[in-house]
Scaffold this motif. Structure first.
Motif, PDB file in Angstrom:
ATOM      1  N   GLN A   1       0.835  -1.141   0.005  1.00 53.59           N
ATOM      2  CA  GLN A   1       0.024   0.002  -0.027  1.00 53.59           C
ATOM      3  C   GLN A   1       0.804   1.166   0.270  1.00 53.59           C
TER       4      GLN A   1
ATOM      5  N   GLY B   1      -6.251  -0.244  -3.413  1.00 50.57           N
ATOM      6  CA  GLY B   1      -6.507  -1.164  -2.098  1.00 50.57           C
ATOM      7  C   GLY B   1      -5.723  -2.315  -1.968  1.00 50.57           C
TER       8      GLY B   1
ATOM      9  N   THR C   1      -6.997  -2.931   2.825  1.00 54.39           N
ATOM     10  CA  THR C   1      -6.617  -1.676   2.928  1.00 54.39           C
ATOM     11  C   THR C   1      -7.440  -0.933   1.943  1.00 54.39           C
ATOM     12  N   GLY C   2      -7.570   0.323   1.943  1.00 52.80           N
ATOM     13  CA  GLY C   2      -8.166   1.143   0.793  1.00 52.80           C
ATOM     14  C   GLY C   2      -9.778   0.439   0.425  1.00 52.80           C
TER      15      GLY C   2
ATOM     16  N   ARG D   1     -10.880  -2.709   2.258  1.00 52.63           N
ATOM     17  CA  ARG D   1     -11.511  -2.495   3.620  1.00 52.63           C
ATOM     18  C   ARG D   1     -12.761  -1.624   3.544  1.00 52.63           C
TER      19      ARG D   1
END
Length: 213
Positions: A152, A159, A189-190, A193
């Motif tokens: 990331q 993401g 992530t991103g 998420r």
């Protein structure tokens, strides 16, 4: 970067090669001889006479990740992707690591995906990042977050999704002694998420079996 991932990161930055005051070869071999004596065996018998040297060499290989920087592996990217911006998944990345609590093996596989934002990285580099973190003393939870965080931070995709499945020899060989038990960890992530649909798509693609010929 989400708060859970930040909490799982080690105190030292993964962007740098870890630095430590390494002992000499003679000190390492002496330490192994001490451990051999502690087990109740004789380090001077024929079968063990060269074991300290072999163990030192094996440690250099098994913990070689401390001399490598995962961020450097992701440094070269490609922008000529014909506008491709959908999920890139590298699955079934087999690895072996060592538990930081007992220094016994962790054997498993990682599945890593990201949503590119104008650039992609060579697929082998993703596997290389997994190997670098695996070749350090680890917990599975930390390793999962470390792989996601460095991808990331360096690639800055929309993401990242990481899933790790592993068997821990600290459970199989000692203590509770439950062979065949696996541990599953994941982090997002991103866009992964923020979107349950993207998480489901990632898991579905990971679990999708290859067609038989």
């Amino acid at each position: 970067m989400d708060a859970v991932a930040k909490k799982l990161m080690p105190s030292a930055s993964y962007m740098d090669k870890p630095v430590t005051d390494r002992p000499s070869q003679a000190e390492v071999e002496a330490a192994v001889r001490t451990l051999l004596r502690w087990t109740g065996d004789n380090p001077d018998r024929e079968g063990l006479i060269d074991t300290p040297k072999r163990v030192a060499k094996a440690f250099r290989e098994m913990y070689g990740g401390y001399d490598m920087c995962p961020a450097e592996e992701l440094g070269r990217t490609f922008e000529e992707v014909a506008g491709y911006d959908d999920l890139v998944l590298v699955k079934d990345i087999k690895f072996h690591s060592h538990c930081e609590h007992h220094m016994v093996p962790i054997i498993g596989r990682a599945h890593v995906a990201y949503l590119p934002d104008g650039k992609v990285v060579g697929l082998s580099k993703i596997a290389r990042v997994v190997d670098i973190f695996a070749h350090r003393l680890q917990t599975q939870e930390a390793m999962t977050a470390q792989v996601a965080n460095v991808i990331q931070d360096v690639l800055n995709p929309r993401g990242v999704a990481v899933m790790v499945e592993a068997e821990h020899m600290c459970m199989a060989m000692r203590g509770i002694r439950k062979q065949g038990s696996t541990t599953l960890t994941s982090t997002f992530t991103g866009a992964f998420r923020d979107s349950p649909e993207e998480q489901v798509r990632f898991v579905t693609m990971v679990r999708c079996a290859a067609p038989t010929s």
